[in-house]
Design a protein around this motif. Structure first.
Motif, PDB file in Angstrom:
ATOM      1  N   VAL A 121       0.838  -1.204   0.000  1.00  3.85           N
ATOM      2  CA  VAL A 121       0.000   0.000   0.000  1.00  3.85           C
ATOM      3  C   VAL A 121       0.869   1.249   0.000  1.00  3.85           C
ATOM      4  O   VAL A 121       0.632   2.184  -0.777  1.00  3.85           O
ATOM      5  CB  VAL A 121      -0.977  -0.019   1.200  1.00  3.85           C
ATOM      6  CG1 VAL A 121      -1.643   1.338   1.393  1.00  3.85           C
ATOM      7  CG2 VAL A 121      -2.036  -1.098   1.007  1.00  3.85           C
ATOM      8  N   GLU A 122       1.885   1.288   0.840  1.00  4.40           N
ATOM      9  CA  GLU A 122       2.731   2.483   0.925  1.00  4.40           C
ATOM     10  C   GLU A 122       3.578   2.700  -0.317  1.00  4.40           C
ATOM     11  O   GLU A 122       3.950   3.824  -0.621  1.00  4.40           O
ATOM     12  CB  GLU A 122       3.587   2.415   2.187  1.00  4.40           C
ATOM     13  CG  GLU A 122       2.747   2.634   3.438  1.00  4.40           C
ATOM     14  CD  GLU A 122       3.541   2.605   4.724  1.00  4.40           C
ATOM     15  OE1 GLU A 122       4.747   2.279   4.701  1.00  4.40           O
ATOM     16  OE2 GLU A 122       2.935   2.907   5.763  1.00  4.40           O
ATOM     17  N   ASN A 123       3.862   1.629  -1.074  1.00  4.90           N
ATOM     18  CA  ASN A 123       4.598   1.756  -2.338  1.00  4.90           C
ATOM     19  C   ASN A 123       3.676   2.036  -3.517  1.00  4.90           C
ATOM     20  O   ASN A 123       4.130   2.119  -4.657  1.00  4.90           O
ATOM     21  CB  ASN A 123       5.421   0.496  -2.619  1.00  4.90           C
ATOM     22  CG  ASN A 123       6.587   0.343  -1.677  1.00  4.90           C
ATOM     23  OD1 ASN A 123       7.067   1.327  -1.125  1.00  4.90           O
ATOM     24  ND2 ASN A 123       7.034  -0.874  -1.479  1.00  4.90           N
ATOM     25  N   GLY A 124       2.375   2.128  -3.274  1.00  4.34           N
ATOM     26  CA  GLY A 124       1.425   2.404  -4.331  1.00  4.34           C
ATOM     27  C   GLY A 124       1.129   1.213  -5.236  1.00  4.34           C
ATOM     28  O   GLY A 124       0.527   1.367  -6.290  1.00  4.34           O
ATOM     29  N   GLU A 125       1.506   0.010  -4.816  1.00  2.00           N
ATOM     30  CA  GLU A 125       1.279  -1.191  -5.617  1.00  2.00           C
ATOM     31  C   GLU A 125      -0.066  -1.845  -5.342  1.00  2.00           C
ATOM     32  O   GLU A 125      -0.465  -2.761  -6.054  1.00  2.00           O
ATOM     33  CB  GLU A 125       2.395  -2.209  -5.345  1.00  2.00           C
ATOM     34  CG  GLU A 125       3.779  -1.708  -5.694  1.00  2.00           C
ATOM     35  CD  GLU A 125       4.857  -2.670  -5.243  1.00  2.00           C
ATOM     36  OE1 GLU A 125       4.723  -3.874  -5.531  1.00  2.00           O
ATOM     37  OE2 GLU A 125       5.819  -2.212  -4.600  1.00  2.00           O
ATOM     38  N   LEU A 126      -0.757  -1.380  -4.315  1.00  3.93           N
ATOM     39  CA  LEU A 126      -2.018  -1.989  -3.904  1.00  3.93           C
ATOM     40  C   LEU A 126      -2.913  -0.926  -3.293  1.00  3.93           C
ATOM     41  O   LEU A 126      -2.451  -0.099  -2.502  1.00  3.93           O
ATOM     42  CB  LEU A 126      -1.742  -3.097  -2.871  1.00  3.93           C
ATOM     43  CG  LEU A 126      -2.930  -3.844  -2.289  1.00  3.93           C
ATOM     44  CD1 LEU A 126      -3.563  -4.745  -3.353  1.00  3.93           C
ATOM     45  CD2 LEU A 126      -2.485  -4.688  -1.099  1.00  3.93           C
ATOM     46  N   SER A 127      -4.177  -0.951  -3.668  1.00  7.00           N
ATOM     47  CA  SER A 127      -5.149  -0.062  -3.037  1.00  7.00           C
ATOM     48  C   SER A 127      -5.674  -0.743  -1.776  1.00  7.00           C
ATOM     49  O   SER A 127      -5.973  -1.940  -1.799  1.00  7.00           O
ATOM     50  CB  SER A 127      -6.312   0.208  -3.990  1.00  7.00           C
ATOM     51  OG  SER A 127      -7.393   0.778  -3.283  1.00  7.00           O
ATOM     52  N   PRO A 128      -5.819  -0.002  -0.677  1.00  3.98           N
ATOM     53  CA  PRO A 128      -6.343  -0.610   0.550  1.00  3.98           C
ATOM     54  C   PRO A 128      -7.730  -1.212   0.358  1.00  3.98           C
ATOM     55  O   PRO A 128      -8.125  -2.115   1.081  1.00  3.98           O
ATOM     56  CB  PRO A 128      -6.402   0.550   1.542  1.00  3.98           C
ATOM     57  CG  PRO A 128      -5.586   1.631   0.966  1.00  3.98           C
ATOM     58  CD  PRO A 128      -5.485   1.391  -0.507  1.00  3.98           C
ATOM     59  N   ARG A 129      -8.462  -0.737  -0.646  1.00  2.00           N
ATOM     60  CA  ARG A 129      -9.822  -1.229  -0.895  1.00  2.00           C
ATOM     61  C   ARG A 129      -9.853  -2.578  -1.612  1.00  2.00           C
ATOM     62  O   ARG A 129     -10.899  -3.189  -1.738  1.00  2.00           O
ATOM     63  CB  ARG A 129     -10.598  -0.218  -1.726  1.00  2.00           C
ATOM     64  CG  ARG A 129     -10.779   1.111  -1.054  1.00  2.00           C
ATOM     65  CD  ARG A 129     -11.606   2.044  -1.919  1.00  2.00           C
ATOM     66  NE  ARG A 129     -11.604   3.400  -1.438  1.00  2.00           N
ATOM     67  CZ  ARG A 129     -12.338   3.860  -0.429  1.00  2.00           C
ATOM     68  NH1 ARG A 129     -13.137   3.041   0.199  1.00  2.00           N
ATOM     69  NH2 ARG A 129     -12.270   5.127  -0.062  1.00  2.00           N
ATOM     70  N   HIS A 130      -8.697  -3.032  -2.117  1.00  3.60           N
ATOM     71  CA  HIS A 130      -8.683  -4.238  -2.940  1.00  3.60           C
ATOM     72  C   HIS A 130      -8.013  -5.442  -2.303  1.00  3.60           C
ATOM     73  O   HIS A 130      -7.710  -6.412  -2.998  1.00  3.60           O
ATOM     74  CB  HIS A 130      -8.028  -3.930  -4.290  1.00  3.60           C
ATOM     75  CG  HIS A 130      -8.811  -2.940  -5.072  1.00  3.60           C
ATOM     76  ND1 HIS A 130      -8.305  -1.709  -5.411  1.00  3.60           N
ATOM     77  CD2 HIS A 130     -10.078  -2.974  -5.544  1.00  3.60           C
ATOM     78  CE1 HIS A 130      -9.231  -1.029  -6.073  1.00  3.60           C
ATOM     79  NE2 HIS A 130     -10.315  -1.773  -6.165  1.00  3.60           N
TER      80      HIS A 130
END
Length: 173
Positions: A50-59
Motif C-alpha cells: 500500500v505504501e509503495n502504491g502497488e495496492l489499493s487498501p480497498r482491494h
C-alpha cells in the motif's frame, strides 16, 4: 471445502450462513497479489504494498497476528473491506481484544474475520466482540458450527454486539 460462516442481516434479524461463494483467500508469502481470489495479506506485506502504491487498501484484506496492535490500521480503517484476526490456539484470546478495539475505538464497520483455531464454542463470544465472519477449523464441519451461533447468546454485560447490559435491555420490554 469452504468452512467460512458469515452473519447475514436482513428483515430485522441476524442469521449465520455458510458462505459458499466466499472468494477471500489468505495468500502464502511468496504468492503474487492478484484480484482473483480476493487476497488477505499479512500486515507487513499489506503495508509495504500500500505504501509503495502497488495496492489499493480497498482491494485486499489485511491480517493481523495476535501481537500486532490494531491501531496501526487507523489511517486505512474506513477503506478496508476485510480485517482478519488470528487465533493461533484455542487458549489464545488476544484477537477478542483486537476485535473489540477495532469496532469500538477505531469504528471499523467492514468484515471482521476470525482465522485459525476457530471452534463452535467460541463463536458467540466472537460475535459479541465484533466478528462478522468465521473460518472454522478445517477438521470441523461449518454446518455444525453454525449451531453455535443459533443457541443461547444472551450475555449480561455489554458488548460490541449488545452495547447495553442485559438489565437495561429488559427494562424496555
Amino acid at each position: 471445502m469452504n468452512n467460512t460462516i458469515g452473519l447475514w442481516h436482513g428483515e430485522g434479524q441476524e442469521r449465520a450462513v455458510l458462505l459458499s461463494d466466499d472468494r477471500w483467500e489468505v495468500l502464502p508469502p511468496e504468492a503474487a497479489v492478484d484480484s482473483e481470489p480476493w487476497p488477505i495479506l499479512p500486515w507487513a506485506r499489506w503495508q509495504a504494498l500500500v505504501e509503495n502504491g502497488e495496492l489499493s487498501p480497498r482491494h485486499a484484506g489485511v491480517m493481523l497476528d495476535p501481537d500486532e496492535d490494531p491501531e496501526v490500521l487507523t489511517p486505512w480503517v474506513d477503506q478496508l473491506p476485510l480485517i482478519a484476526l488470528q487465533f493461533p490456539g484455542f487458549m489464545d484470546g488476544r484477537a477478542y481484544s483486537q476485535a473489540s478495539l477495532l469496532r469500538t475505538r477505531l469504528g471499523y464497520d467492514g468484515d471482521l474475520r476470525a482465522l485459525g483455531d476457530v471452534l463452535r464454542d467460541q463463536l458467540v463470544l466472537m460475535r459479541h466482540c465484533g466478528f462478522s465472519s468465521f473460518c472454522v477449523r478445517a477438521d470441523k464441519p461449518a454446518a455444525e458450527a453454525i449451531k453455535g451461533l443459533s443457541g443461547f447468546d444472551q450475555i449480561y454485560a455489554r458488548s460490541v454486539a449488545s452495547p447495553e447490559p442485559l438489565f437495561r435491555r429488559r427494562e424496555r420490554r
